[in-house]
Design an enzyme around this catalytic site. Structure first.
Site, PDB file in Angstrom:
ATOM      1  N   CYS A   1       0.831  -1.209   0.000  1.00 11.41           N
ATOM      2  CA  CYS A   1       0.000   0.000   0.000  1.00 11.41           C
ATOM      3  C   CYS A   1       0.864   1.257   0.000  1.00 11.41           C
ATOM      4  CB  CYS A   1      -0.926  -0.033   1.219  1.00 11.41           C
ATOM      5  SG  CYS A   1      -1.968   1.433   1.357  1.00 11.41           S
TER       6      CYS A   1
ATOM      7  N   CYS B   1      -0.413   4.130   2.141  1.00 13.73           N
ATOM      8  CA  CYS B   1      -0.206   3.925   3.577  1.00 13.73           C
ATOM      9  C   CYS B   1       1.255   4.141   3.964  1.00 13.73           C
ATOM     10  CB  CYS B   1      -0.574   2.497   3.972  1.00 13.73           C
ATOM     11  SG  CYS B   1      -2.140   1.932   3.321  1.00 13.73           S
ATOM     12  N   ASP B   2       2.166   3.613   3.185  1.00 14.67           N
ATOM     13  CA  ASP B   2       3.549   3.489   3.659  1.00 14.67           C
ATOM     14  C   ASP B   2       4.574   4.301   2.872  1.00 14.67           C
ATOM     15  OD1 ASP B   2       2.669   1.779   5.628  1.00 14.67           O
ATOM     16  OD2 ASP B   2       2.916  -0.013   4.395  1.00 14.67           O
TER      17      ASP B   2
END
Ligand SMILES: Cc1cc2nc3c(=O)[nH]c(=O)nc-3n(C[C@H](O)[C@H](O)[C@H](O)COP(=O)(O)OP(=O)(O)OC[C@H]3O[C@@H](n4cnc5c(N)ncnc54)[C@H](O)[C@@H]3O)c2cc1C
Length: 307
Positions: A131, A134-135
């Site tokens: 992701c 997300c990261d």
């Protein structure tokens, strides 16, 4: 007979359970093969509102579960193997035992496809991710690698150039599933380097519990080499967990639940929540919001039916 059975203990399922429990519906939550869902795979979550310093993924989902339990939600281990949605009450086979429910909230998520490398699972949350949203921010000015050849790989690689000092896109063929426009956008980005006809054979370094590099192999020349990498993103698709509902709920060609608006599915009394229906946003906060919607719809549905 349950008023509500919730399938899945990720952000969507646990949030649905909080709302359903606070509405005195005593929901039963089926935890599934992945207790806490996908966030249980990761470490720091920095984009869930309310935690200015960030929060550990497993802690966040455990908090949601405890919050739901506080209001009377019951969580049971097991997975839904089969479902009969042909009539109400719905019937669910949970690890060999049949349960009945007036309404059902399907929050079973969509699991990321992984490459299947020995060290990949051990390094998820420690440099391996599925992701970029997300990261990506963890890899500012670092070396990033993305694996995949579809639209999501192109989108993730392009997005990750905001952070990384360089982004290498690895694809096993020299043809792409990605649409022309997405491919061109990635190709014209000077920060993205393409490695075609190439596969990742191994990811280092499990002992350090940190991604430090990968071993690559060119499928045409058979050349093998090592490359330094800090962030390793696998973008080869997701598998929605809808198998027990095939032929009963309307699904799209990839198996995601087709929404009939709000949290409604094609079967009255069955509601969807989270990544099992959402192929676009796939975030903890959107899944939690969808869980809230599904529980409110289940509550109104039951109320209208006099329960
Ligand atoms: C490595 C990683 C890092 C991430 N980091 C972030 C982040 O920093 N911020 C963010 O917002 N998002 C992040 N995400 C995305 C986020 O985790 C998902 O969007 C979110 O978890 C979706 O929630 P969900 O409840 O819809 O599904 P999931 O979390 O996938 O939960 C699905 C649940 O359903 C259960 N289940 C599946 N099949 C069955 C069945 N047959 N019967 C019963 N139960 C079943 C599973 O066991 C699981 O408990 C990350 C994802 C990954 C993989």
């Amino acid at each position: 007979m349950r008023n509500v059975i919730v399938l899945g203990s990720g952000c969507a399922g646990s949030t649905a359970a909080i709302y359903a429990a606070r509405a005195s519906l005593n929901p039963l939550v089926v935890i599934g093969h992945e207790p806490g869902g996908q966030l249980s795979l990761t470490t720091d979550v920095e984009n869930f509102p309310g935690f200015p310093e960030g929060i550990n993924g497993p802690d966040l989902v455990e908090n949601m579960k405890r919050q739901a339990e506080r209001f009377g939600a019951e969580f049971i281990y097991g997975s839904v193997m089969e479902a009969d949605l042909s009539k109400r009450p719905f019937r669910l086979n949970i690890d060999g035992e049949w349960h009945e429910a007036r309404t059902l909230i399907v929050a079973s998520g969509a699991s990321a496809r992984w490459l299947g490398l020995a060290n990949e699972q051990k390094l998820i949350g420690h440099g391996v991710s599925s992701c970029a949203t997300c990261d990506g921010a963890f890899y500012r000015d670092r070396k990033i690698m993305v694996v995949g050849g579809g639209d999501s790989a192109m989108e993730e690689a392009t997005f990750l150039t905001r952070f990384g000092s360089e982004v290498t896109l690895v694809h096993r063929r020299d043809q792409f599933r990605a649409s022309k426009i997405m491919l061109e956008r990635a190709r014209s980005n000077p920060k993205i380097k393409f490695l075609l006809n190439t596969v990742v054979e191994d990811i280092h370094d499990v002992e350090k519990k940190l991604v430090t590099g990968v071993r690559l192999r060119n499928l045409v020349t058979s050349a093998v080499w090592e490359q330094e990498v800090d962030g390793f993103f696998v973008a080869i698709g997701h598998i929605p967990n809808t198998r027990p509902f095939a032929g009963q709920l309307e699904l799209d060609p990839d198996g995601y639940i087709l929404s009939r608006g709000g949290a409604r599915t094609s079967v009255t009394g069955v509601f969807h929540a989270g990544d099992v229906q959402d192929r676009t946003y796939r975030q903890a906060i959107t899944a939690a919001g969808a869980g809230c919607m599904a529980a409110m719809e289940a509550e109104r549905f039951l109320e209208a039916e006099g329960h």
